[in-house]
Design a protein around this motif. Structure first.
Motif, short mmCIF file in Angstrom:
data_model
loop_
_atom_site.label_atom_id
_atom_site.label_comp_id
_atom_site.label_asym_id
_atom_site.label_seq_id
_atom_site.Cartn_x
_atom_site.Cartn_y
_atom_site.Cartn_z
N ARG A 28 0.86 -1.19 0.00
CA ARG A 28 0.00 0.00 0.00
C ARG A 28 0.90 1.24 0.00
N ASP A 29 0.49 2.26 -0.72
CA ASP A 29 1.36 3.45 -0.78
C ASP A 29 1.61 4.06 0.60
N ASP A 30 0.59 4.00 1.47
CA ASP A 30 0.71 4.58 2.82
C ASP A 30 1.83 3.94 3.65
#
Ligand code: PRT
Ligand code: ZN
Length: 225
Positions: free
Chosen positions: A54-56
């Motif tokens: 996930r980018d986060d």
């Protein structure tokens, strides 16, 4: 098997940055065999492993030194940095370069019929956002106090749903705002994807590989200009 001598690069698994991140690495000559469900992919022709997450999670993986390089939106990176600082940490990373994709802006938007005469009119208002720290940093500088409403999706529906008076969300074409009866009134942060490196020294072999990749990235970006 994970091998620590291989350069680990984190990129978004699926989303707005994943296709262009993969394309950039491939144009740099990295042969990656990405299987849909795999978290980890191995380059066939270089000592590189690709982690797809996930980018986060990417800023944290870099700041915690779990991966060597990461491709991430500056908006997500800056928000994580501010979050960690607000928790008393001293997060570190090395910014290698800005990339030529992932353009967007974090903007304030209001229902189309609401009046706007500058950010001071947000005083005391409830604002829905997924970027509470970037928003706070911006409004604090102007001395504007606001009530945050943290939403991790569907932020643009918040005013209509009666959850907030205004929103602060990412915009690229503006179509989503328009479709939800909102108008963009102020840009608070402009973002692109960027390449970052974990803090601390890399081994000689990894550093040599990073230097080579940076030269190739420069070439790929120049060729597209
Ligand atoms: O699953 P994962 O957590 O990895 O992905 P995600 O859903 O959190 O992120 P994703 O894939 O939507 O976006 C990844 C990154 O792409 C963002 O952090 C930005 O750096 C960048 N980016 C560029 C954008 C946009 N453009 C964008 N338009 N991210 C989101 N949007 C959304 C925005 O939130 C709004 O809902 O698109 C909508 C607005 O688009 P327009 O064109 O209608 O204005
Ligand atoms: Zn995300």
């Amino acid at each position: 098997m994970l091998n620590k001598s291989r350069l680990r690069i984190a990129m978004q698994k699926s989303g707005r940055l994943s296709k262009e991140s993969k394309q950039l690495l491939e144009r740099c000559g990295i042969k990656i065999n990405l299987q849909q469900q795999r978290l980890l992919a191995f380059a066939e022709n270089m000592t590189i492993d690709i982690m797809r997450v996930r980018d986060d999670d990417i800023p944290g993986l870099i700041m915690d030194g779990v991966v060597d390089l990461g491709i991430i939106g500056e908006n997500v990176l800056e928000e994580e940095l501010l979050t960690r600082r607000s928790q008393g940490e001293n997060p570190c990373y090395i910014r290698l370069r800005r990339l030529d994709f992932g353009d967007c802006r974090l903007s304030m938007a209001l229902p189309v019929d609401d009046p706007w005469d500058g950010p001071l009119c947000l005083q005391g208002k409830r604002i829905a956002t997924s970027y509470p720290n970037l928003l706070k940093q911006y409004l604090d500088k102007l001395g504007v106090y606001f009530k945050p409403c943290l939403l991790n999706g569907s932020v643009e529906v918040a005013p209509r749903a009666g959850l907030a008076d205004a929103i602060c969300d990412l915009v690229s074409t503006g179509a989503t705002l328009e479709a939800n009866g909102l108008r963009e009134v102020e840009v608070i942060y402009r973002s692109k994807a960027c390449l970052i490196q974990r803090p601390g020294q890399l081994s000689y072999m990894k550093q040599t590989l990073v230097n080579k990749l940076l030269i190739r990235i420069q070439g790929v970006i120049q060729a597209r200009e």
